[in-house]
Motif scaffolding. Structure first.
Motif, short mmCIF file in Angstrom:
data_model
loop_
_atom_site.label_atom_id
_atom_site.label_comp_id
_atom_site.label_asym_id
_atom_site.label_seq_id
_atom_site.Cartn_x
_atom_site.Cartn_y
_atom_site.Cartn_z
N ASN A 5 -41.42 69.56 -54.83
CA ASN A 5 -40.47 68.62 -55.02
C ASN A 5 -39.17 69.37 -55.05
OD1 ASN A 5 -42.47 66.67 -54.77
ND2 ASN A 5 -42.77 66.77 -56.99
N SER A 7 -37.69 71.99 -53.73
CA SER A 7 -37.31 72.48 -52.60
C SER A 7 -36.76 71.13 -51.60
CB SER A 7 -38.30 73.04 -51.67
OG SER A 7 -38.10 73.48 -50.43
N GLY A 8 -37.85 70.09 -51.58
CA GLY A 8 -37.23 68.83 -51.15
C GLY A 8 -35.98 68.25 -51.45
N ASN A 9 -36.05 68.24 -53.05
CA ASN A 9 -34.57 67.58 -53.58
C ASN A 9 -33.62 68.41 -53.10
OD1 ASN A 9 -35.99 65.66 -54.79
ND2 ASN A 9 -36.63 66.83 -56.85
N LYS A 10 -33.61 69.84 -52.92
CA LYS A 10 -32.60 70.78 -52.76
C LYS A 10 -31.88 70.36 -51.35
CE LYS A 10 -32.79 74.58 -55.95
NZ LYS A 10 -33.09 76.07 -56.20
N LYS A 11 -32.93 70.22 -50.69
CA LYS A 11 -32.71 69.99 -48.96
C LYS A 11 -31.82 68.84 -48.85
CE LYS A 11 -36.00 72.50 -46.63
NZ LYS A 11 -37.41 72.52 -45.79
N ARG A 12 -32.38 67.46 -49.94
CA ARG A 12 -31.55 66.40 -49.68
C ARG A 12 -30.50 66.43 -50.41
NH1 ARG A 12 -36.89 64.35 -50.32
NH2 ARG A 12 -36.66 64.51 -52.78
N GLU A 13 -30.16 67.14 -51.22
CA GLU A 13 -28.98 67.47 -52.03
C GLU A 13 -27.96 68.09 -51.00
OE1 GLU A 13 -27.66 69.18 -56.29
OE2 GLU A 13 -28.41 70.83 -54.86
N GLY A 15 -27.94 68.26 -47.78
CA GLY A 15 -27.31 67.21 -46.67
C GLY A 15 -26.21 66.39 -47.21
N PHE A 16 -26.43 65.90 -48.38
CA PHE A 16 -25.26 65.03 -49.14
C PHE A 16 -24.04 65.65 -49.42
CE2 PHE A 16 -23.40 63.95 -53.13
CZ PHE A 16 -22.87 62.51 -52.65
N HIS A 481 -25.80 76.75 -53.09
CA HIS A 481 -26.80 76.73 -51.94
C HIS A 481 -26.32 77.80 -50.98
CE1 HIS A 481 -29.13 72.91 -52.34
NE2 HIS A 481 -27.82 72.43 -52.80
#
Length: 490
Positions: A5, A7-13, A15-16, A481
């Motif tokens: 979770n 790792s997924g949140n960091k990827k979405r973050e 992108g933003f 990042h």
């Protein structure tokens, strides 16, 4: 599961953050073009451009203008210098002593051209320093008296603007007609650093050396691999850390960076706005854009100047520290910023001033001495002292916060998230403070502090200030990042 979770949140973050950064820079570029187009008639220091048709070029910065204008002559001089030095090294199999003599003779010739009769002042002060060190290096109060001696000359050189031969006597006044093509006392600041380092190294050599060569080889990855790092004696053994191909690529990257600088000064007249005082008539948002642009311009200017000379040094077989190892937009705390702005000067300050003063044991006090010296070393101006003392003020909360974070033990994903968010907020505030300090030191001066505060704390300025903090928060998160990506790839 928590790790996935996270790792997924960091990827979405990420992108933003990238989308926000792209929108931010699109706005900055658009507004900068508008400002340059609308106000160019009121700006000082613009000259006809050569890169883009019908565009003026911002050459309002005297240091950049002199470097850019003398670049062809410098290149010819360094080409001849390198050819002669390397040819003599190869032909006569010269080692350290032989190469030192060659370099001294060539340098003396060039200095005579640059400074004319004023070379007498240079040699006299350096010789007096040499004798002072030889005589007093083993005494108890050497450090205290030695600093007074060097700061005395540092200040006198500026106050008397390189002195006049007429001051010595009427019979020597005619030499004032042969002062060369460049003011010697401007460059002599670097000689002062060399005088101090020579004195301390000689002083330490008669006590306990601060440089243990055996320990250095054990710790240095470059030396352990069989190559030569810049701390070794490279007059005897030319550097082998960088190949000819590496040096050629280094030079080509420098050319691309020069073209980037020329494109920037043709399109955006940031420094001309600062020099002309036009920022006083602008909206707070535009003041922010100009201030940010001036910082980018200054970083790229020093990047080009220092890397140009490092390039020729590498060709001569000497590897020196890289002065701009990190982009200005990838520093979110003051300590990291100053370690990467003028890295070799930072190393010098740590070795010869910060550590002798007590290092981290007196960190809160030492930064005031160090930055005051840095300001005086640059020039005798109140705005530089204001810049130094503002930087010290901003250092204090950062050091306290770092100590608190280091003491805080993170034991959960939630705790890690909180620390990361607080660090990003702290980074945003630090970047804002850094901009304020540099605006005071290099643009508006200490008299403009009250004006700057009033502009950003009124009805128009508060939304801009909030937007700045949000943008720098986003920028800091992007830096996190980048740091994570480097760690995972290493």
């Amino acid at each position: 599961m928590n790790l996935l979770n996270s790792s997924g949140n960091k990827k979405r973050e990420l992108g933003f953050l990238i989308l926000y950064a792209a929108a931010f820079y699109a706005f900055i570029i658009h507004r900068s073009l508008q400002l340059s187009r609308d106000h160019y008639l009121k700006l000082f220091g613009l000259r006809p451009g050569w890169l883009l048709p019908h565009r003026l070029n911002d050459v309002s910065d005297a240091q950049w203008r002199n470097f850019q204008g003398n670049l062809p002559v410098l290149t010819v001089v360094f080409t001849l210098f390198t050819l002669i030095a390397n040819l003599l090294r190869t032909s006569f199999h010269l080692k350290a002593r032989g190469m030192s003599i060659i370099w001294i003779l060539i340098s003396f010739t060039y200095l005579s051209y640059l400074h004319g009769a004023c070379i007498i002042f240079i040699l006299s002060i350096a010789s007096v320093n040499f004798l002072f060190v030889k005589i007093f290096a083993r005494t108890k109060y050497f450090s205290f008296v030695f600093w007074i001696f060097n700061i005395f000359f540092l200040l006198c050189n500026r106050v008397y603007e390189g002195y006049s031969f007429y001051m010595i006597g009427q019979r020597w006044a005619y030499l004032d007609n042969f002062r060369g093509t460049f003011r010697w006392h401007i460059c002599f600041n670097f000689v002062v650093l060399r005088m101090i380092s020579f004195g301390y190294d000689y002083h330490w050599a008669h006590r306990d050396s601060h440089f243990d060569h055996k320990k250095h080889i054990q710790r240095c990855d470059i030396c352990k691999s069989g190559k030569t790092c810049y701390q070794s004696l490279q007059l005897d053994v030319p550097q082998n850390n960088l190949s000819a191909r590496d040096i050629a690529w280094y030079g080509l990257r420098w050319v691309f960076s020069l073209l980037l600088m020329e494109l920037m000064t043709h399109l955006f007249y940031y420094n001309a706005f600062a020099i002309s005082g036009m920022w006083k008539e602008l909206h707070p948002m535009d003041v922010f854009i100009i201030g940010y642009g001036v910082l980018i311009f200054m970083w790229l200017k020093f990047f080009l100047i220092w890397r140009y000379f490092r390039f020729w040094s590498l060709i001569c077989g000497i590897e020196v520290p890289e002065n701009m190892p990190r982009c200005i937009n990838n520093c979110y705390n003051l300590e990291t910023f100053w370690k990467n702005w003028h890295a070799s000067y930072n190393k010098w300050l740590v070795r010869y001033l910060y550590i002798p003063l007590g290092g981290t044991r007196r960190k809160l006090l030492n930064v005031w001495v160090v930055f005051t010296f840095v300001a005086i070393w640059h020039d005798l101006e109140w705005k530089l002292l204001s810049w130094a003392w503002l930087t010290c003020l901003f250092f204090i909360p950062e050091m306290i916060l770092k100590s608190a974070v280091n003491a805080f033990q993170v034991e959960s994903t939630h705790g890690e998230f909180v620390v990361r968010e607080l660090s990003a907020v702290a980074g945003a505030i630090t970047i804002t403070c850094l901009m304020v300090a540099n605006l005071v030191g290099f643009v508006i001066g200490p008299s403009g502090i009250s004006w700057l505060i009033s502009q950003f704390l009124n009805r128009e300025g508060l939304p801009v200030l909030a937007g700045m903090l949000l943008t720098f928060y986003v920028g800091t998160k992007l830096m996190f990042h980048i740091h994570d990506a480097k760690q995972s790839s290493s």
